[in-house]
Design a protein around this motif. Sequence first.
Motif, PDB file in Angstrom:
ATOM      1  N   SER A   2       0.454   0.505   8.691  1.00  0.00           N
ATOM      2  CA  SER A   2      -0.353  -0.618   8.220  1.00  0.00           C
ATOM      3  C   SER A   2      -0.990  -1.374   9.384  1.00  0.00           C
ATOM      4  O   SER A   2      -0.391  -1.563  10.432  1.00  0.00           O
ATOM      5  N   ASN A   3      -2.274  -1.815   9.162  1.00  0.00           N
ATOM      6  CA  ASN A   3      -2.975  -2.616  10.158  1.00  0.00           C
ATOM      7  C   ASN A   3      -2.877  -4.106   9.845  1.00  0.00           C
ATOM      8  O   ASN A   3      -3.525  -4.928  10.498  1.00  0.00           O
ATOM      9  N   ILE A   4      -2.109  -4.457   8.812  1.00  0.00           N
ATOM     10  CA  ILE A   4      -1.992  -5.862   8.427  1.00  0.00           C
ATOM     11  C   ILE A   4      -1.083  -6.584   9.414  1.00  0.00           C
ATOM     12  O   ILE A   4       0.049  -6.175   9.660  1.00  0.00           O
ATOM     13  N   ALA A   5      -1.594  -7.671   9.979  1.00  0.00           N
ATOM     14  CA  ALA A   5      -0.807  -8.454  10.941  1.00  0.00           C
ATOM     15  C   ALA A   5       0.330  -9.161  10.208  1.00  0.00           C
ATOM     16  O   ALA A   5       0.138  -9.674   9.104  1.00  0.00           O
TER      17      ALA A   5
END
Length: 256
Positions: A2-5
Amino acid sequence: MSNIAPINFKYLNGQELENIELPPIRYLLDGLLAEDDIMMVYGPGGTGKSWVSATIALAVTTGGRAFDWVAKSESPVLYIDGEMTMKRLQQRFTQISRGPIPKNLHLLSAHHQDFGVDMDISTPQQQQNILTFIRRNEIKLLILDNLSCTVNLEGENDASSWAPTRSFLMQLKKLGVASILVHHPTKSGDPRGSSTRKDSLDLCMRLQPNKGELEAVPEGGGASIIMSFDKSRNEPNLMKFEKRWGLFLWTEALWH
């Protein structure tokens, strides 16, 4: 992957909530407006919405009285106007102050900006500019007069269109800055736009024309209004409040 911070929420238990040290609630106007409240003043044209809001602004800046409520100390105010010309603003605040306009009343006028600069405080750039000014000048109350002229309300019945402005108001609340939104009603009498707008409010003041006494207002200027509240999250007694006020521009006391 995932690229979600990740978000680091801060949680606390009941004991921590009980023991956390918080400053006492401070009122800008005793019994009405606390320093982190969000308030709306709404009513049809001719009910003195801007006069009421400007009266509150001057009371907060001078430690004076606005209607039935008193400011116990002086606090800086930022008044954002999206509609009136500078000449009209100068005239109005001079009339209400009955003397010099307080230095800690700060004005942001759409008509005072460079040509081509449009006001829309739902944008991140304008929000950041205003927040910087608020911190630098220790502003305790922000007034938006009026909502339609200071915020882009395209698709105003869509709850998502309100999200950027709601986020801005929540930031003000975290800073301990109260806000007053001047707004218009629908034909049915409720505040215009999505109902989620009212969900964000701590207070909602309704102004209505006092039709039975309108003939008592001379042509020289003024208004006769009924002031009441249809929402009060923290001051339940305000829900019982209803009072008639006359605005008389030519007398020493502006409101009777």
